[in-house]
Design a protein around this motif. Structure first.
Motif, PDB file in Angstrom:
ATOM      1  N   SER A  17      32.887  41.849  36.670  1.00 54.33           N
ATOM      2  CA  SER A  17      32.179  42.962  37.288  1.00 54.33           C
ATOM      3  C   SER A  17      30.962  42.465  38.047  1.00 54.33           C
ATOM      4  O   SER A  17      30.457  41.377  37.811  1.00 54.33           O
ATOM      5  CB  SER A  17      31.712  43.961  36.224  1.00 54.33           C
ATOM      6  OG  SER A  17      32.801  44.631  35.640  1.00 54.33           O
ATOM      7  N   SER A  73      36.822  48.132  36.070  1.00 55.38           N
ATOM      8  CA  SER A  73      37.052  48.826  34.806  1.00 55.38           C
ATOM      9  C   SER A  73      38.197  48.191  34.037  1.00 55.38           C
ATOM     10  O   SER A  73      38.847  47.249  34.504  1.00 55.38           O
ATOM     11  CB  SER A  73      37.382  50.292  35.089  1.00 55.38           C
ATOM     12  OG  SER A  73      38.625  50.374  35.794  1.00 55.38           O
ATOM     13  N   GLU A  74      38.474  48.719  32.845  1.00 51.56           N
ATOM     14  CA  GLU A  74      39.610  48.235  32.070  1.00 51.56           C
ATOM     15  C   GLU A  74      40.923  48.535  32.800  1.00 51.56           C
ATOM     16  O   GLU A  74      41.879  47.763  32.693  1.00 51.56           O
ATOM     17  CB  GLU A  74      39.608  48.862  30.677  1.00 51.56           C
ATOM     18  CG  GLU A  74      38.470  48.370  29.798  1.00 51.56           C
ATOM     19  CD  GLU A  74      38.665  48.688  28.334  1.00 51.56           C
ATOM     20  OE1 GLU A  74      39.725  49.253  27.991  1.00 51.56           O
ATOM     21  OE2 GLU A  74      37.765  48.367  27.533  1.00 51.56           O
ATOM     22  N   SER A 115      41.224  48.364  35.995  1.00 52.09           N
ATOM     23  CA  SER A 115      41.300  47.286  36.985  1.00 52.09           C
ATOM     24  C   SER A 115      41.863  46.018  36.359  1.00 52.09           C
ATOM     25  O   SER A 115      42.639  45.294  36.995  1.00 52.09           O
ATOM     26  CB  SER A 115      39.908  47.000  37.561  1.00 52.09           C
ATOM     27  OG  SER A 115      39.343  48.150  38.152  1.00 52.09           O
ATOM     28  N   VAL A 158      36.124  42.520  31.749  1.00 54.38           N
ATOM     29  CA  VAL A 158      35.348  43.473  32.550  1.00 54.38           C
ATOM     30  C   VAL A 158      33.939  42.930  32.792  1.00 54.38           C
ATOM     31  O   VAL A 158      33.421  42.955  33.916  1.00 54.38           O
ATOM     32  CB  VAL A 158      35.286  44.842  31.849  1.00 54.38           C
ATOM     33  CG1 VAL A 158      34.263  45.756  32.540  1.00 54.38           C
ATOM     34  CG2 VAL A 158      36.654  45.514  31.860  1.00 54.38           C
ATOM     35  N   ASP A 193      32.539  48.084  41.140  1.00 53.54           N
ATOM     36  CA  ASP A 193      32.939  48.514  39.802  1.00 53.54           C
ATOM     37  C   ASP A 193      34.257  47.859  39.419  1.00 53.54           C
ATOM     38  O   ASP A 193      35.160  47.718  40.222  1.00 53.54           O
ATOM     39  CB  ASP A 193      33.072  50.040  39.775  1.00 53.54           C
ATOM     40  CG  ASP A 193      33.352  50.553  38.369  1.00 53.54           C
ATOM     41  OD1 ASP A 193      32.836  49.946  37.420  1.00 53.54           O
ATOM     42  OD2 ASP A 193      34.074  51.548  38.240  1.00 53.54           O
TER      43      ASP A 193
END
Length: 234
Positions: A179, A186-187, A189, A175, A184
């Protein structure tokens, strides 16, 4: 790789950001030295591109502040000051390299790759896992010499996993690396991208294994363990 770009010229900043993003690197952009003073101490970045002629705080002051606080990330200076004294001053203040404006994007990219290799204590241009070969310099993943089509972010994640050589890469580190402030990540993602890579690698002799509670490890299919710890749905 996550890069901090500190440049107050909007056109130059946009062009550099676009070029770095096409390489699969994540870029956080700032436009003045005051913001950079604290941002460079967060520990999020693999490398910084720092302009010397910044508003509010000069880039040289920013660099000295970072080094005095123990920040060790590689710093590439951008300067319009084509004077030997200024270049020496920047290197003595803790810069790792510099480019004089105007510069060509390919040279900037090459210098970044060189700094990244130096900071990691390695000189190899390729990462190999089974029949997969990642050409770091040219940003290509090859299988038996044939190019495997990946998006920039998929390629960046693959590089992270291959660099670890069979060791676990945590979700948190993925992340952080993938990022940016503009997008954004995220976990959840991470799970989506791991799922995509598993599908792409299904017939290529490698697997991405989930180590529950820790993260992911990329291995050749013939060395991956059976039973608990096999790839789970993402």
């Amino acid at each position: 790789m996550r890069i901090l770009l500190v440049e107050d010229d909007p056109a130059l900043s946009m062009g550099v950001t676009r070029g770095l993003s096409q390489e699969g690197w994540q870029v956080d952009g700032l436009s003045d030295g005051e913001q950079a003073m604290s941002a460079g101490l967060l520990g999020h970045y693999d490398l910084c591109i720092l302009d010397l002629g910044l508003p509010r705080r000069d880039g040289m002051e920013v660099l000295r502040h970072w080094r005095s606080k123990g920040a060790r990330m590689p710093v590439l200076l951008l300067t319009a000051r084509d004077e030997l004294r200024d270049r020496v001053q920047g290197l003595d203040a803790g810069a790792d390299d510099y480019l004089v404006k105007p510069f060509d994007l390919p040279e900037l990219l090459a210098r970044i790759r060189a700094l990244k290799r130096r900071s990691e204590g390695r000189i190899e241009e390729c990462l190999v896992l089974g029949e997969l070969r990642l050409d770091v310099a040219h940003r290509e993943l090859l299988h038996h010499g044939e190019r495997v089509a990946l998006s920039p972010r998929e390629l960046a994640l693959t590089e992270m996993l291959m660099q670890k050589g069979g060791r676990v890469v945590s979700k948190e580190s993925i992340v952080t690396k993938l990022s940016s402030w503009e997008a954004d990540f995220s976990e959840n993602s991470v799970e989506v991208y791991v799922h995509r890579l598993r599908k792409r690698f299904a017939d290529l002799g490698v697997v991405i294994r989930t180590v529950r509670g820790f993260g992911y490890v990329m291995e050749t299919a013939d060395t991956a363990p059976t039973g608990d710890g096999q790839p789970e749905a993402s």
